[in-house]
Design an enzyme around this catalytic site. Structure first.
Site, PDB file in Angstrom:
ATOM      1  CG  HIS A  25     -31.531  11.618 -23.681  1.00  0.00           C
ATOM      2  ND1 HIS A  25     -32.605  12.258 -24.238  1.00  0.00           N
ATOM      3  CD2 HIS A  25     -31.886  11.296 -22.426  1.00  0.00           C
ATOM      4  CE1 HIS A  25     -33.581  12.322 -23.352  1.00  0.00           C
ATOM      5  NE2 HIS A  25     -33.162  11.753 -22.242  1.00  0.00           N
ATOM      6  N   GLY A  78     -50.767   4.336 -20.041  1.00  0.00           N
ATOM      7  CA  GLY A  78     -50.645   4.634 -21.466  1.00  0.00           C
ATOM      8  C   GLY A  78     -51.920   5.217 -22.065  1.00  0.00           C
ATOM      9  CE  LYS A  94     -42.671   0.343  -0.375  1.00  0.00           C
ATOM     10  NZ  LYS A  94     -44.115   0.264  -0.254  1.00  0.00           N
ATOM     11  CG  ASP A 152     -42.308   5.517 -20.655  1.00  0.00           C
ATOM     12  OD1 ASP A 152     -41.229   5.289 -20.087  1.00  0.00           O
ATOM     13  OD2 ASP A 152     -42.420   6.304 -21.623  1.00  0.00           O
ATOM     14  CG  MET A 153     -42.149   4.371 -13.989  1.00  0.00           C
ATOM     15  SD  MET A 153     -42.685   4.083 -12.276  1.00  0.00           S
ATOM     16  CE  MET A 153     -41.206   4.449 -11.376  1.00  0.00           C
ATOM     17  CB  ALA A 154     -38.634   9.381 -14.476  1.00  0.00           C
ATOM     18  CB  SER A 204     -30.785   9.467 -17.198  1.00  0.00           C
ATOM     19  OG  SER A 204     -31.280   9.625 -15.901  1.00  0.00           O
TER      20      SER A 204
HETATM   21  P1  NAI Z   1     -45.527  10.156 -16.020  1.00  0.00           P
HETATM   22  O1  NAI Z   1     -45.419  10.408 -14.551  1.00  0.00           O
HETATM   23  O2  NAI Z   1     -46.164  11.179 -16.853  1.00  0.00           O
HETATM   24  O3  NAI Z   1     -46.293   8.776 -16.261  1.00  0.00           O
HETATM   25  C1  NAI Z   1     -45.854   7.582 -15.644  1.00  0.00           C
HETATM   26  C2  NAI Z   1     -46.802   6.454 -15.997  1.00  0.00           C
HETATM   27  O4  NAI Z   1     -48.034   6.638 -15.303  1.00  0.00           O
HETATM   28  C3  NAI Z   1     -47.154   6.339 -17.478  1.00  0.00           C
HETATM   29  O5  NAI Z   1     -47.142   5.005 -17.872  1.00  0.00           O
HETATM   30  C4  NAI Z   1     -48.577   6.903 -17.549  1.00  0.00           C
HETATM   31  O6  NAI Z   1     -49.322   6.286 -18.592  1.00  0.00           O
HETATM   32  C5  NAI Z   1     -49.104   6.479 -16.213  1.00  0.00           C
HETATM   33  N1  NAI Z   1     -50.195   7.349 -15.762  1.00  0.00           N
HETATM   34  C6  NAI Z   1     -50.177   8.699 -15.613  1.00  0.00           C
HETATM   35  N2  NAI Z   1     -51.351   9.141 -15.163  1.00  0.00           N
HETATM   36  C7  NAI Z   1     -52.141   8.036 -15.010  1.00  0.00           C
HETATM   37  C8  NAI Z   1     -53.469   7.833 -14.568  1.00  0.00           C
HETATM   38  N3  NAI Z   1     -54.265   8.839 -14.185  1.00  0.00           N
HETATM   39  N4  NAI Z   1     -53.937   6.578 -14.540  1.00  0.00           N
HETATM   40  C9  NAI Z   1     -53.167   5.537 -14.921  1.00  0.00           C
HETATM   41  N5  NAI Z   1     -51.909   5.672 -15.358  1.00  0.00           N
HETATM   42  C10 NAI Z   1     -51.393   6.912 -15.393  1.00  0.00           C
HETATM   43  O7  NAI Z   1     -44.070   9.840 -16.619  1.00  0.00           O
HETATM   44  P2  NAI Z   1     -42.646  10.393 -16.155  1.00  0.00           P
HETATM   45  O8  NAI Z   1     -42.158   9.577 -15.006  1.00  0.00           O
HETATM   46  O9  NAI Z   1     -42.720  11.874 -15.997  1.00  0.00           O
HETATM   47  O10 NAI Z   1     -41.744  10.050 -17.442  1.00  0.00           O
HETATM   48  C11 NAI Z   1     -41.934  10.776 -18.659  1.00  0.00           C
HETATM   49  C12 NAI Z   1     -41.065  10.234 -19.767  1.00  0.00           C
HETATM   50  O11 NAI Z   1     -39.706  10.537 -19.524  1.00  0.00           O
HETATM   51  C13 NAI Z   1     -41.107   8.719 -20.009  1.00  0.00           C
HETATM   52  O12 NAI Z   1     -41.375   8.529 -21.373  1.00  0.00           O
HETATM   53  C14 NAI Z   1     -39.695   8.238 -19.666  1.00  0.00           C
HETATM   54  O13 NAI Z   1     -39.275   7.123 -20.439  1.00  0.00           O
HETATM   55  C15 NAI Z   1     -38.905   9.486 -20.015  1.00  0.00           C
HETATM   56  N6  NAI Z   1     -37.598   9.524 -19.368  1.00  0.00           N
HETATM   57  C16 NAI Z   1     -36.474   9.286 -20.132  1.00  0.00           C
HETATM   58  C17 NAI Z   1     -35.223   9.364 -19.596  1.00  0.00           C
HETATM   59  C18 NAI Z   1     -34.026   9.061 -20.419  1.00  0.00           C
HETATM   60  O14 NAI Z   1     -32.919   9.280 -19.964  1.00  0.00           O
HETATM   61  N7  NAI Z   1     -34.160   8.576 -21.632  1.00  0.00           N
HETATM   62  C19 NAI Z   1     -35.018   9.726 -18.179  1.00  0.00           C
HETATM   63  C20 NAI Z   1     -36.259   9.916 -17.446  1.00  0.00           C
HETATM   64  C21 NAI Z   1     -37.499   9.844 -18.039  1.00  0.00           C
END
Ligand code: NAI
Length: 349
Positions: A116, A306, A224, A174-176, A140
């Site tokens: 991970h 971000g 999607k 950056d999103m799941a 993942s």
């Molecule tokens: P999230 O839903 O918190 O955010 C997704 C995106 O939306 C981000 O770019 C954020 O800046 C943007 N955003 C959020 N609110 C906003 C707003 N009001 N206006 C404009 N943009 C906005 O992120 P999520 O999907 O919960 O992911 C969290 C983290 O988990 C990420 O860093 C992802 O890389 C990580 N992740 C890692 C995994 C792995 O296996 N390594 C698996 C799944 C997720």
């Protein structure tokens, strides 16, 4: 509990080194985890240390890995991580991709056989800091139903993108590819709360509001998100000669074996396509124009991807980073882990 960024980094580094990582690897992991907590991405920060420590201690992460970097073409390369700790190998892969994109305009680096790697925004921001545009995506473990299906097939397969502007701002998307992270369901469960019916399905594939009844998560935006998570799986799995979909290794099932995950970095050097200063100025203008919009009811401002993380980081710099007390107690304790994760199912139950 509130801690400074430096204290949090040191506590995590000490614990991971004690579990068996080299100083260099512990440093690399702690940097990615600190980035996540500092930006408010607490699902991918200190909360993960005990799991990593257990996996490291049980041999499921190679402590002295032999990385193999092979250029397979002018702009392409593979980095085999020898099942080393994901954050360190993914960072090294991104460093190589940036170097190659500076020379050749574009670089596609496949990182293979890693564990991970945490919050992907960390890696793409490294490229944007050097005036590059970057994408990163990874596999993942399977916990998401395909659109219209009933059984978990793909992982929460995240995608991250970053681009520089002409000022200090970086666009970091950056999103799941799921509606909601598993951690949020777990949180509702621990509080005995319901969840919105858009997050997950029960064993019949029906939307559920009962957090205890969750059988799988659902893709973001139906077909999607399903298509996007499949794309991520193909690009960071099959394309790199790694297992696909439901065959991707589980996070918790066997902590003694390497996970063999894949991650793909794509770095584009804008200088090979346009004038870099004009490009960055245009992105700054884009953000300014977005910020000038009147917010819709219920919003105080329009944010760019971000931005909220950066705002959180600034607040944390003043007040300290908020860490759950139990996690802090574990980090300052002498315990390496509590044998809690090995043999659990995909939901760590
Ligand atoms: P999230 O839903 O918190 O955010 C997704 C995106 O939306 C981000 O770019 C954020 O800046 C943007 N955003 C959020 N609110 C906003 C707003 N009001 N206006 C404009 N943009 C906005 O992120 P999520 O999907 O919960 O992911 C969290 C983290 O988990 C990420 O860093 C992802 O890389 C990580 N992740 C890692 C995994 C792995 O296996 N390594 C698996 C799944 C997720």
């Amino acid at each position: 509990m509130r801690v400074s960024k430096d204290e949090l980094f040191q506590l995590m580094k000490t614990k991971l080194a004690k579990a068996g990582l080299t100083e260099e690897a512990a440093d690399a992991v702690s940097d990615v985890l600190t980035f996540a907590d500092h930006r408010g991405i607490h699902s991918h920060g200190a909360v993960r240390v005990e799991y990593y420590a257990e996996r490291i201690a049980k041999g499921g992460i190679t402590n002295n890995p032999e990385f193999k970097f092979e250029k397979t073409g002018p702009s392409t390369a593979l980095l085999d991580g020898d099942n080393g700790v994901g954050h360190q190998v993914a960072k090294l892969g991104m460093d190589k991709a940036i170097e190659m994109a500076k020379e050749n305009g574009v670089a596609v680096v496949g990182v293979t056989n890693i564990s991970h790697s945490g919050a992907l925004g960390y890696f793409v921001e490294k490229a944007a800091e050097q005036d590059m545009v970057a994408l990163s995506m990874c596999q993942s473990d399977p916990m998401v139903v395909p659109f219209g299906g009933t059984e978990p097939y793909f992982g929460t397969n995240p995608i991250a993108f970053a681009a520089p502007t002409n000022d200090e701002r970086i666009i970091t998307f950056d999103m799941a590819t799921t509606v909601q992270a598993w951690g949020k369901v777990l949180d509702a469960r621990s509080k005995g709360q319901d969840i919105p019916d858009t997050w997950a399905v029960n064993a019949k594939g029906e939307p559920t509001t009962n957090s205890r009844d969750v059988h799988a998560l659902v893709p973001v935006a139906g077909p999607k998100g399903y298509g996007l998570m499949m794309m991520v799986d193909i690009l960071s799995g099959s394309l790199l000669g790694l297992p696909h979909g439901v065959h991707v290794s589980s996070m918790y099932k066997d902590l003694t074996a390497g996970r063999q995950l894949g991650q793909l970095h794509v770095v584009i050097n804008p200088a090979y396509f346009t004038d870099v200063t004009a490009f960055k100025k245009q992105l700054s203008t884009m953000l300014d124009e977005l910020k000038e919009q009147s917010p819709a009811p219920g919003f105080s401002e329009v944010n760019f991807p971000g931005e909220r993380g950066k705002q959180r980081a600034e607040k944390y710099d003043e007040d300290g980073i908020e860490i759950v007390d139990d996690i802090y107690d574990y980090l300052v304790s002498d315990n390496i882990h509590f044998d809690r994760y090995h043999g659990k199912n995909r939901f760590a139950e």
